[in-house]
Design an enzyme around this catalytic site. Structure first.
Site, PDB file in Angstrom:
ATOM      1  N   ARG A 261     -66.608  32.590 -21.435  1.00 31.37           N
ATOM      2  CA  ARG A 261     -65.479  32.283 -20.532  1.00 31.37           C
ATOM      3  C   ARG A 261     -65.675  32.453 -19.034  1.00 31.37           C
ATOM      4  O   ARG A 261     -66.457  33.343 -18.634  1.00 31.37           O
ATOM      5  CB  ARG A 261     -64.444  33.062 -20.732  1.00 31.37           C
ATOM      6  CG  ARG A 261     -63.839  32.731 -22.346  1.00 31.37           C
ATOM      7  CD  ARG A 261     -62.486  33.678 -22.471  1.00 31.37           C
ATOM      8  NE  ARG A 261     -62.186  33.370 -23.961  1.00 31.37           N
ATOM      9  CZ  ARG A 261     -61.300  34.072 -24.671  1.00 31.37           C
ATOM     10  NH1 ARG A 261     -60.204  34.898 -23.897  1.00 31.37           N
ATOM     11  NH2 ARG A 261     -61.063  33.622 -25.755  1.00 31.37           N
ATOM     12  N   ARG A 276     -63.841  42.773 -19.444  1.00 33.23           N
ATOM     13  CA  ARG A 276     -63.801  41.164 -19.217  1.00 33.23           C
ATOM     14  C   ARG A 276     -65.108  40.908 -18.964  1.00 33.23           C
ATOM     15  O   ARG A 276     -65.643  40.811 -17.592  1.00 33.23           O
ATOM     16  CB  ARG A 276     -62.817  41.007 -17.679  1.00 33.23           C
ATOM     17  CG  ARG A 276     -62.357  39.602 -17.515  1.00 33.23           C
ATOM     18  CD  ARG A 276     -61.314  39.461 -16.575  1.00 33.23           C
ATOM     19  NE  ARG A 276     -59.974  40.165 -16.948  1.00 33.23           N
ATOM     20  CZ  ARG A 276     -59.104  39.530 -17.661  1.00 33.23           C
ATOM     21  NH1 ARG A 276     -59.122  38.431 -18.071  1.00 33.23           N
ATOM     22  NH2 ARG A 276     -58.056  40.312 -17.844  1.00 33.23           N
ATOM     23  N   GLU A 348     -55.084  44.467 -24.492  1.00 30.37           N
ATOM     24  CA  GLU A 348     -55.149  43.422 -25.643  1.00 30.37           C
ATOM     25  C   GLU A 348     -56.372  43.483 -26.435  1.00 30.37           C
ATOM     26  O   GLU A 348     -57.554  43.369 -25.752  1.00 30.37           O
ATOM     27  CB  GLU A 348     -54.610  41.962 -25.011  1.00 30.37           C
ATOM     28  CG  GLU A 348     -54.831  41.163 -26.005  1.00 30.37           C
ATOM     29  CD  GLU A 348     -54.999  39.549 -25.281  1.00 30.37           C
ATOM     30  OE1 GLU A 348     -54.539  39.329 -24.197  1.00 30.37           O
ATOM     31  OE2 GLU A 348     -55.550  38.627 -26.108  1.00 30.37           O
ATOM     32  N   SER A 351     -55.058  38.703 -30.515  1.00 31.14           N
ATOM     33  CA  SER A 351     -53.918  37.447 -30.317  1.00 31.14           C
ATOM     34  C   SER A 351     -53.924  36.660 -31.300  1.00 31.14           C
ATOM     35  O   SER A 351     -54.909  35.989 -31.926  1.00 31.14           O
ATOM     36  CB  SER A 351     -54.477  36.864 -29.046  1.00 31.14           C
ATOM     37  OG  SER A 351     -53.185  36.244 -28.385  1.00 31.14           O
ATOM     38  N   ARG A 390     -64.099  44.631 -27.195  1.00 31.56           N
ATOM     39  CA  ARG A 390     -62.921  45.530 -26.758  1.00 31.56           C
ATOM     40  C   ARG A 390     -63.046  46.390 -27.740  1.00 31.56           C
ATOM     41  O   ARG A 390     -62.416  47.783 -27.701  1.00 31.56           O
ATOM     42  CB  ARG A 390     -61.883  44.722 -26.498  1.00 31.56           C
ATOM     43  CG  ARG A 390     -61.832  43.893 -25.315  1.00 31.56           C
ATOM     44  CD  ARG A 390     -60.484  43.435 -24.947  1.00 31.56           C
ATOM     45  NE  ARG A 390     -60.445  42.803 -23.611  1.00 31.56           N
ATOM     46  CZ  ARG A 390     -59.642  41.942 -22.806  1.00 31.56           C
ATOM     47  NH1 ARG A 390     -58.397  41.956 -23.629  1.00 31.56           N
ATOM     48  NH2 ARG A 390     -59.879  41.402 -21.976  1.00 31.56           N
TER      49      ARG A 390
END
Length: 425
Positions: A261, A276, A348, A351, A390
Site C-alpha cells: 500500500r 503502517r 484495527e 476488517s 499487527r
RNA sequence: GGAGAGAUGGCUGAGAGGCCGAAAGCGAUCGCCUGCUAAGCGAUUGUACGCCCUAAAAGGUGUACCGGGGGUUCGAAUCCCCCUCUCUCCGCCA
C-alpha cells in the site's frame, strides 16, 4: 457498482444513503446521461432493424439478378448515420459507466448512521487488559531491544515504512502465518489458495480499488500490473466473469499474501513501528455466497477471525463500522480492534465485510440456481484473518515481560520450538 | 526474445461474406414410456440492454454479442489490421 435500473428507479433513496456516508454523488448527471443513452439506443436500434431487413432484400435481389443499386445507396446513408450514433452512444455509455464506477455501495440497514469512528458501536469485548507491574513498552522498543525488528535497516534497503525482521522475529511472523492458515483450513474448512501478488486493471476494478483509489496502489512501471493491496483482490477475482452453480456455494477461500500500500495521504501518521507499512503480510478469508445467506456468513467469517485472537489469548473488541466509516465497496463491516498496552489503545487488526453484489456486479460473478432460471449475482465477503504484522505487534506488547523478554503464546509454540524470545547477549 | 498453431453457447465441436444466435453431440430441465435401475422417445435449453405490457413477475418485441478493439462492405463468426490469452518448437532462465 449499483444496478443501473435500481439507481434509476430509487434515485432519492440512494441520494439519502450517500449523504449518510458523507458522500455526494453526481446523480443528476447520471440520470440525464441514462435518459440520453436510452434515446440514442432507440434511434440506432430502429435504424439497425431497417438495415438488417433491407440488406436481406439486397441479397435476395442480387440472387435473382435484380437491380439493388437504389437500396444500396440508401443503406450507405443509413449505415453512416448508425456509425455516427454508435460513436455518440459509446461516449455516453463510457461517461455513464465512469459515474457508476465511483458511486459507493449502499450501507445495510443495520449499519448505524454516524460521522466518525466515535460513532462505531462496540458489539463485543473479549478478554481484558493484561496487568503489568512495570510500564508496558511499545512494540518498536521491545522489537529493537530483542534485535528481532530492524527499522533502520529496513529503511536502508527500501525506505520508510519497510522493516527488516530478524531471527525469532522472522520466525514469529512465519509461525503466525502458518497458525492462521492451519486454523482456517483444518478447523474452519476454507480452501487454501496462493495467488499472484500482482493483478491487472480489470481485477483492481472488479473489487473496487480502481478507478477511485489509484493513488493508494503501487503500479509497476511500463506494465499493466499493480501490486495487490490485499489478497481480497486476487482471490475475489478468481471467479471474475464466471457463472457458478448454486450447489457449490458458499465457496470459502483463505490465502496468505503480502500486501502493498502506498499510504498516500498518511504522511506523519503511525510512523513508528510496524503498524503502517508499505508491505505487510496478511491471511485473508474470502467467501462467495447466495444473497440470502450472506449476512449469516458475515457473522461466521467475523467469528473465524476472532477465533485467532482468542486462541492467542489477546484482548480485543469488535466494532460495527458506522455509515461514515465503512469502505467504498462495503455494505457492512465489522472491525476487530486489538488491545495494545504499549500504546494504551485499541488498533484495527481485522476488517470483515459483506459487499453484497457490489463487487460481483463489477466483476460479473454470477450463479445459477439449482434447477435453472436466470443467473444472479453472488454476494462476496472478505475479512482479514488476521493482519500478521499487527498480530506480531499485539503479541510483543501483550506478552512482554519485565526483563524485556516476550513469552510465546501457547498455540504458537509448536511452530516456534521455543516458549520465549529473550534478549541476545 | 525468435518461429508457428489456435480462441465459437454450460462443455465438445462444425461453419470460411447474406439462408447463422449459430449444425451435431454431450450435459441440464420438463413430459412420455418402462413393475426398480439403466436404456428409449418427445419437447425445451445462452447472455446483456432497450421498448411494450405488468403492482411486480411472466409474456411480447427489437438490438447487440462467435477472445478484445479498429477497418472493408448495402451486409462480417466468416475478409484485413492491431492487441490479449492458450498451445507447440527454439533460445534464455529459477
Amino acid at each position: 457498482m449499483l444496478d443501473i435500473k435500481y439507481l434509476r428507479q430509487n434515485a432519492d433513496f440512494v441520494r439519502k444513503k450517500m449523504e449518510e456516508r458523507g458522500q455526494g454523488i453526481e446523480l443528476e448527471k447520471f440520470l440525464s446521461l441514462d435518459a440520453k443513452r436510452r434515446d440514442i439506443l432507440q434511434e440506432v436500434e430502429t435504424l439497425r432493424m431497417e438495415r438488417n431487413a433491407v440488406s436481406k432484400e439486397i441479397g435476395e435481389r442480387k440472387k435473382r439478378q435484380g437491380d439493388a443499386s437504389v437500396l444500396i445507396v440508401r443503406m450507405g446513408e443509413v449505415s453512416a448515420r448508425i456509425k455516427e450514433l454508435d460513436e455518440l452512444l459509446k461516449k455516453t455509455e463510457d461517461d455513464l459507466h465512469d459515474i457508476l464506477l465511483i458511486i459507493p455501495n449502499i450501507p445495510h440497514e443495520s449499519v448505524v448512521c454516524g460521522k466518525s469512528s466515535e460513532d462505531n458501536p462496540v458489539v463485543r469485548i473479549w478478554g481484558g487488559e493484561p496487568q503489568f507491574d512495570f510500564p508496558p513498552r511499545p512494540h518498536w522498543e521491545i522489537g529493537e531491544n530483542l534485535n528481532i525488528l530492524d527499522f533502520v535497516r529496513g529503511a536502508k534497503i527500501a525506505g520508510a515504512r519497510f522493516t527488516l525482521y530478524r531471527g525469532m522475529g522472522a520466525m514469529l511472523e512465519r509461525a503466525l502465518i502458518n497458525f492462521m492458515l492451519d486454523l482456517h483450513i483444518f478447523e474452519h474448512h476454507y480452501t487454501e489458495v496462493l495467488t499472484p501478488f500482482m493483478a491487472n486493471k480489470e481485477s483492481m476494478t472488479g473489487t473496487g480499488q480502481l478507478p477511485k483509489f489509484a493513488d493508494d496502489l503501487f503500479k509497476i512501471e511500463k506494465s499493466d500490473y499493480y501490486l495487490i493491496p490485499t489478497a481480497e483482490v486476487s482471490v475475489t477475482n478468481i471467479h471474475r466473469e464466471e457463472i457458478l452453480n448454486e450447489e457449490d456455494l458458499p465457496l470459502c477461500y483463505v490465502a496468505y499474501s503480502p500486501c502493498f500500500r502506498s499510504e498516500a495521504g498518511s504522511y506523519g501518521k503511525d510512523t513508528r513501528g510496524l503498524i503502517r507499512q508499505h508491505q505487510f503480510n496478511k491471511v485473508e478469508m474470502v467467501k462467495f455466497t447466495v444473497p440470502e445467506s450472506s449476512y449469516d456468513e458475515l457473522e461466521k467469517l467475523t467469528a473465524n477471525a476472532e477465533e485467532v485472537l482468542q486462541r492467542l489469548n489477546i484482548h480485543y473488541r469488535t466494532v460495527s463500522l458506522c455509515t461514515a466509516e465503512i469502505g467504498f465497496s462495503s455494505a457492512k463491516t465489522y472491525d476487530l480492534e486489538v488491545w495494545l498496552p504499549g500504546q494504551d489503545t485499541y488498533r484495527e487488526i481485522s476488517s470483515c465485510s459483506n459487499f453484497e453484489d457490489f463487487q460481483a456486479r463489477r466483476a460479473s460473478i454470477r450463479f445459477r440456481r439449482t434447477g435453472g432460471g436466470k443467473t444472479k449475482f453472488v454476494h462476496t465477503l472478505n475479512g482479514s484473518g488476521l493482519a500478521v504484522g499487527r498480530t506480531v505487534v499485539a503479541i510483543l506488547e501483550n506478552y512482554q515481560q519485565a526483563d524485556g523478554s516476550v513469552v510465546i503464546p501457547e498455540v504458537l509454540r509448536p511452530y516456534m520450538k521455543v516458549d520465549r524470545i529473550v534478549p541476545e547477549r
